[in-house]
Write a protein that holds these residues in place. Structure first.
Motif, PDB file in Angstrom:
ATOM      1  N   LEU A 146       0.849  -1.188   0.000  1.00  0.00           N
ATOM      2  CA  LEU A 146       0.000   0.000   0.000  1.00  0.00           C
ATOM      3  C   LEU A 146       0.888   1.242   0.000  1.00  0.00           C
ATOM      4  O   LEU A 146       1.973   1.240   0.576  1.00  0.00           O
ATOM      5  CB  LEU A 146      -0.898   0.040   1.235  1.00  0.00           C
ATOM      6  CG  LEU A 146      -2.007  -1.007   1.347  1.00  0.00           C
ATOM      7  CD1 LEU A 146      -2.702  -0.866   2.689  1.00  0.00           C
ATOM      8  CD2 LEU A 146      -3.009  -0.885   0.217  1.00  0.00           C
ATOM      9  N   THR A 147       0.392   2.289  -0.635  1.00  0.00           N
ATOM     10  CA  THR A 147       1.100   3.563  -0.555  1.00  0.00           C
ATOM     11  C   THR A 147       0.681   4.285   0.722  1.00  0.00           C
ATOM     12  O   THR A 147      -0.292   3.908   1.392  1.00  0.00           O
ATOM     13  CB  THR A 147       0.757   4.460  -1.757  1.00  0.00           C
ATOM     14  OG1 THR A 147      -0.631   4.844  -1.668  1.00  0.00           O
ATOM     15  CG2 THR A 147       1.022   3.752  -3.073  1.00  0.00           C
ATOM     16  N   VAL A 148       1.403   5.331   1.043  1.00  0.00           N
ATOM     17  CA  VAL A 148       1.054   6.161   2.190  1.00  0.00           C
ATOM     18  C   VAL A 148      -0.371   6.705   2.025  1.00  0.00           C
ATOM     19  O   VAL A 148      -1.167   6.700   2.976  1.00  0.00           O
ATOM     20  CB  VAL A 148       2.078   7.305   2.343  1.00  0.00           C
ATOM     21  CG1 VAL A 148       1.566   8.374   3.291  1.00  0.00           C
ATOM     22  CG2 VAL A 148       3.419   6.749   2.823  1.00  0.00           C
ATOM     23  N   TYR A 149      -0.698   7.158   0.832  1.00  0.00           N
ATOM     24  CA  TYR A 149      -2.046   7.679   0.593  1.00  0.00           C
ATOM     25  C   TYR A 149      -3.086   6.595   0.886  1.00  0.00           C
ATOM     26  O   TYR A 149      -4.121   6.877   1.512  1.00  0.00           O
ATOM     27  CB  TYR A 149      -2.182   8.163  -0.850  1.00  0.00           C
ATOM     28  CG  TYR A 149      -3.505   8.839  -1.141  1.00  0.00           C
ATOM     29  CD1 TYR A 149      -3.617  10.228  -1.090  1.00  0.00           C
ATOM     30  CD2 TYR A 149      -4.642   8.099  -1.436  1.00  0.00           C
ATOM     31  CE1 TYR A 149      -4.834  10.859  -1.338  1.00  0.00           C
ATOM     32  CE2 TYR A 149      -5.869   8.712  -1.682  1.00  0.00           C
ATOM     33  CZ  TYR A 149      -5.949  10.098  -1.634  1.00  0.00           C
ATOM     34  OH  TYR A 149      -7.162  10.715  -1.866  1.00  0.00           O
ATOM     35  N   ASP A 150      -2.838   5.359   0.442  1.00  0.00           N
ATOM     36  CA  ASP A 150      -3.782   4.269   0.675  1.00  0.00           C
ATOM     37  C   ASP A 150      -4.013   4.052   2.168  1.00  0.00           C
ATOM     38  O   ASP A 150      -5.153   3.837   2.605  1.00  0.00           O
ATOM     39  CB  ASP A 150      -3.257   2.965   0.071  1.00  0.00           C
ATOM     40  CG  ASP A 150      -3.171   2.993  -1.447  1.00  0.00           C
ATOM     41  OD1 ASP A 150      -3.951   3.738  -2.071  1.00  0.00           O
ATOM     42  OD2 ASP A 150      -2.313   2.270  -1.995  1.00  0.00           O
ATOM     43  N   VAL A 151      -2.918   4.089   2.938  1.00  0.00           N
ATOM     44  CA  VAL A 151      -3.029   3.845   4.376  1.00  0.00           C
ATOM     45  C   VAL A 151      -3.853   4.948   5.040  1.00  0.00           C
ATOM     46  O   VAL A 151      -4.750   4.666   5.845  1.00  0.00           O
ATOM     47  CB  VAL A 151      -1.632   3.745   5.022  1.00  0.00           C
ATOM     48  CG1 VAL A 151      -1.740   3.683   6.549  1.00  0.00           C
ATOM     49  CG2 VAL A 151      -0.896   2.521   4.493  1.00  0.00           C
ATOM     50  N   ALA A 191       4.609   7.051  -1.812  1.00  0.00           N
ATOM     51  CA  ALA A 191       5.705   6.148  -1.449  1.00  0.00           C
ATOM     52  C   ALA A 191       5.128   4.860  -0.862  1.00  0.00           C
ATOM     53  O   ALA A 191       4.084   4.883  -0.200  1.00  0.00           O
ATOM     54  CB  ALA A 191       6.619   6.814  -0.428  1.00  0.00           C
ATOM     55  N   PRO A 192       5.782   3.718  -1.078  1.00  0.00           N
ATOM     56  CA  PRO A 192       5.308   2.472  -0.459  1.00  0.00           C
ATOM     57  C   PRO A 192       5.427   2.558   1.057  1.00  0.00           C
ATOM     58  O   PRO A 192       6.490   2.892   1.588  1.00  0.00           O
ATOM     59  CB  PRO A 192       6.262   1.407  -1.032  1.00  0.00           C
ATOM     60  CG  PRO A 192       6.867   2.033  -2.250  1.00  0.00           C
ATOM     61  CD  PRO A 192       6.944   3.503  -1.957  1.00  0.00           C
ATOM     62  N   PHE A 193       4.353   2.246   1.741  1.00  0.00           N
ATOM     63  CA  PHE A 193       4.349   2.342   3.199  1.00  0.00           C
ATOM     64  C   PHE A 193       5.407   1.433   3.818  1.00  0.00           C
ATOM     65  O   PHE A 193       6.048   1.790   4.812  1.00  0.00           O
ATOM     66  CB  PHE A 193       2.958   1.975   3.729  1.00  0.00           C
ATOM     67  CG  PHE A 193       2.837   2.022   5.226  1.00  0.00           C
ATOM     68  CD1 PHE A 193       2.771   3.236   5.895  1.00  0.00           C
ATOM     69  CD2 PHE A 193       2.801   0.854   5.977  1.00  0.00           C
ATOM     70  CE1 PHE A 193       2.661   3.291   7.278  1.00  0.00           C
ATOM     71  CE2 PHE A 193       2.691   0.899   7.363  1.00  0.00           C
ATOM     72  CZ  PHE A 193       2.623   2.119   8.004  1.00  0.00           C
ATOM     73  N   ASP A 194       5.610   0.246   3.222  1.00  0.00           N
ATOM     74  CA  ASP A 194       6.540  -0.708   3.827  1.00  0.00           C
ATOM     75  C   ASP A 194       8.001  -0.330   3.652  1.00  0.00           C
ATOM     76  O   ASP A 194       8.882  -1.022   4.169  1.00  0.00           O
ATOM     77  CB  ASP A 194       6.282  -2.123   3.303  1.00  0.00           C
ATOM     78  CG  ASP A 194       6.470  -2.255   1.799  1.00  0.00           C
ATOM     79  OD1 ASP A 194       6.830  -1.247   1.150  1.00  0.00           O
ATOM     80  OD2 ASP A 194       6.257  -3.366   1.278  1.00  0.00           O
TER      81      ASP A 194
END
Length: 265
Positions: free
Chosen positions: A96-101, A139-142
């Motif tokens: 997930l991206t930061v936006y998704d989270v 950016a990818p959250f992980d």
């Protein structure tokens, strides 16, 4: 629209597991809009108690009430629209991206399969901005650092627009500036908040009252100047400490005596 700040009550809550009492008869009340700091040494029961508040761990006995409603008897969506949790578990093993989270904070306010509308997008953008992570939106959250993840999780809670927040070590991994910013944000929202903190100087500066736990029980509860005493640090934390008032604000300040140790402690 942010949910109305609620009255939170914990009534004689016990949590038992593996033949041990992790939380022992805790009772306390948090007024609407009050920020309560939850403190105590490792293993004191802070995280377990917090988990009972947001329905991650059912108490063995006792009740948790939000505006008089037993949270364990109410539907999950009812609580999700009123209470947000910021947890210590920030492992990012999902794509997930930061936006998704952060957008996940809007889920309790929508029907299944509804997309984000203009209002949702504005709320998400505002939350990203408040936590200084707009530049990380895609950016990818992980792949974030621990501090960046923590700010994103607080942004997600903010996007949820709750009236009550439960935060377990929200300053963990944050640098000094973002520690102050995060707690000032919670303080300024006007929500009812229970915040577990190890840094008692931060707790004194941002919390209306502090609840200290030890061995699963409440051992002190009151205003910072009432709770933070040298005797508390000796009895609960087993360290020597001086407590003085800040010369300008009057807020209690804790200074550990690290140069020597009383052999009796």
């Amino acid at each position: 629209m942010t949910a109305q700040a609620a009255a939170l009550a914990v009534q004689d809550v016990w949590v038992r597991a593996g033949g041990r009492d992790l939380v022992r008869g805790v009772s306390l009340e948090v007024a609407p809009g009050e920020v309560l700091g939850l403190a105590g040494p490792n293993g004191a029961g802070k995280t377990t108690l917090l988990r009972t508040l947001y329905r991650a761990r059912r108490p063995s006995s006792g009740r948790v009430l939000l505006d008089g409603h037993d949270v364990w008897r109410m539907p999950g969506p009812w609580l999700a629209r009123r209470m947000a949790a910021v947890l210590q578990e920030t492992a990012g093993d999902f794509d997930l991206t930061v936006y998704d989270v952060v957008a996940m904070g809007r889920t309790p306010h929508k029907r299944a399969f509804d997309g984000d509308d203009a209002a949702d997008r504005a709320i998400i953008a505002a939350a990203l901005d408040r936590l200084d992570v707009t530049g990380l939106a895609y950016a990818p959250f992980d792949r974030l650092s621990g501090g960046e993840r923590q700010r994103v999780l607080i942004a997600r809670a903010l996007a949820q627009q709750p009236g009550t927040m439960v935060l377990d070590e929200p300053t963990n991994h944050l640098d000094l500036r973002h520690q102050l910013d995060a707690l000032a944000l919670v303080r300024g929202l006007g929500v009812t908040a229970v915040v577990a903190l190890h840094d008692l100087n931060l707790a004194a500066a941002f919390c209306d009252r502090i609840c200290v736990m030890d061995a699963g029980a409440v051992v002190a509860l009151g205003a910072p100047r009432e709770v933070l005493t040298p005797a508390l640090f000796t009895d609960v934390y087993r360290v020597n400490a001086d407590v003085t008032a800040h010369p300008e604000t009057g807020v209690p300040q804790v200074t550990l005596r690290t140069g020597h140790r009383d052999p009796a402690i």
